[in-house]
Scaffold this active site. Sequence first.
Site, PDB file in Angstrom:
ATOM      1  CG  HIS A  66      71.387  -0.815  28.214  1.00 48.89           C
ATOM      2  ND1 HIS A  66      70.542   0.034  28.034  1.00 48.89           N
ATOM      3  CD2 HIS A  66      72.498  -0.328  27.528  1.00 48.89           C
ATOM      4  CE1 HIS A  66      70.988   1.022  27.507  1.00 48.89           C
ATOM      5  NE2 HIS A  66      72.260   0.908  27.363  1.00 48.89           N
TER       6      HIS A  66
ATOM      7  CE  LYS B  16      61.332  -9.960  25.186  1.00 48.41           C
ATOM      8  NZ  LYS B  16      62.565 -10.078  25.213  1.00 48.41           N
TER       9      LYS B  16
ATOM     10  CE1 TYR C  72      61.661  -0.559  28.052  1.00 46.84           C
ATOM     11  CE2 TYR C  72      59.737  -0.316  26.825  1.00 46.84           C
ATOM     12  CZ  TYR C  72      61.007  -1.013  26.975  1.00 46.84           C
ATOM     13  OH  TYR C  72      61.422  -1.883  25.951  1.00 46.84           O
TER      14      TYR C  72
ATOM     15  N   PRO D 206      55.971  -3.654  19.462  1.00 49.75           N
ATOM     16  CG  PRO D 206      57.002  -1.538  18.277  1.00 49.75           C
ATOM     17  CD  PRO D 206      55.661  -2.510  18.620  1.00 49.75           C
TER      18      PRO D 206
ATOM     19  CE1 TYR E 294      64.467  -4.892  27.774  1.00 49.72           C
ATOM     20  CE2 TYR E 294      62.333  -4.386  27.788  1.00 49.72           C
ATOM     21  CZ  TYR E 294      63.555  -4.051  27.362  1.00 49.72           C
ATOM     22  OH  TYR E 294      63.969  -2.796  26.733  1.00 49.72           O
TER      23      TYR E 294
END
Length: 396
Positions: A75, A303, A207, A299, A390
């Site tokens: 990704h 991580k 998200y 979550p 991220y």
Amino acid sequence: MQEIRTQVGIVGAGPAGLMLAHLLTREGIESVVLERRSRDYVEQRVRAGVLEHSTAELLDATGVGERMRREGLVHHGIEMRFGGERHRIALTELADGRSLVVYGQQEVVKDLIAAGIAAGSDIRFDTEVTGLENIDASCGSSPAIVFRTSEGEEGRIWCEVVAGCDGAHGVSRASASGRARVLAREYPFAWLGVLAHAPPSSEELIYCRSDRGFALCSMRSPELSRLYLQVPPGERVESWTDAEIWGELAARLAIEGGWSLPEGPIIERAITTMRSVMVEPMRYGSLFLAGDAAHVVPPTGAKGMNLAVADVRDLARALVEKVSKADDGLADEYSTRALRRAWRAQEFSYFMTSMLHPLPDDPVGNRLQMARLDHLVGSEDLQRWLAACYVDLTGR
Ligand code: FAS
Ligand code: PHB
């Protein structure tokens, strides 16, 4: 009472314990892994899904990345969705070309177990650790791990070092509890997570912050979707029908101009509580804590598993020096280094969690969330910071 001797006793066969055993074996250090659950159970447990750049590279570098590279999904971005609009964060472009791999935690666990067995590692399933002894270096006696198998056989493993990789509810953290400083924060919501036989609605993770609540669209393969909904704390999975889950996801993820969410049979569901927990320090004499035994992150930042792997990447180096060269330098630094990284991951996970989960009766808080999201999607500098965190926070 079985009496066994080894160099490193490892409690727990999750990502932390298995990766530690794998790294130690490659350096010729003997270890025994004790896992209270069955092999089938740990290999089927659906949890995390996103491998940071450095985590994937470590799998490659230590010979367990072949299936991840074949079956995992690379990704290069994520989508932030709020106010009925979608905004892509170009992670790889903003993070010096680094990318993520979406590959279920249970797949990493399967690969590490297979590698361990092939290398002749001693991994004992259905074996509960009931206590740790002599973990204080001052007492002079060797540390010992007391265990009981599912058949009721009892035993003791004498070792030079104990690695507490037994998660958030294990015996290791309890063994340190008299001296540990535990800092914890409970969030006023939980996640309902589902695994569904349905093609992902998009190629990248979404998200979403909706006034109805947070939603996350992830995946495990082109046929398997992994989806999450913010729910009240203490929610029970039985409270939702499949139709209600799909309906609420569609309502939260709706955007102007329309968008459809492919549905399908839900094959797994669970509630994950949202907590930030830190245990300080991460070392108690000959006991070293790693992974969720030492820290739990919400979550939202993806991580948890990556932190566990980063801990044992450092711990393995420290234990090789300690056990094979009697050099305690890296072992003495382990806790400070691991806590610094874990607090950064904690902070990023808090940033993502507090930005994306609306709270009832908090109009100011909700407007602040929208302001933070609006600022983020309008600023390349902020997106560059988010991309760095991220994609590879634990690898730095
Ligand atoms: P683990 O908890 O994975 O492993 C600890 C192991 O120790 C377990 O197998 C346990 O059975 C064993 N054990 C415990 N006590 C023992 C004893 N006394 N004797 C022997 N063995 C013992 N992270 C994300 O990034 N994204 C997610 O979506 C996500 N979802 C999650 C959902 C759930 C329900 C949970 C609990 C966690 C989730 N996490 C997620 C976090 C998760 O991925 C952890 O960070 C990761 O599993 C940490 O790995 P370990 O430290 O190895 O701990
Ligand atoms: C997942 O795919 O399970 C996942 C992805 C991103 C998160 C949490 C979970 O932040």
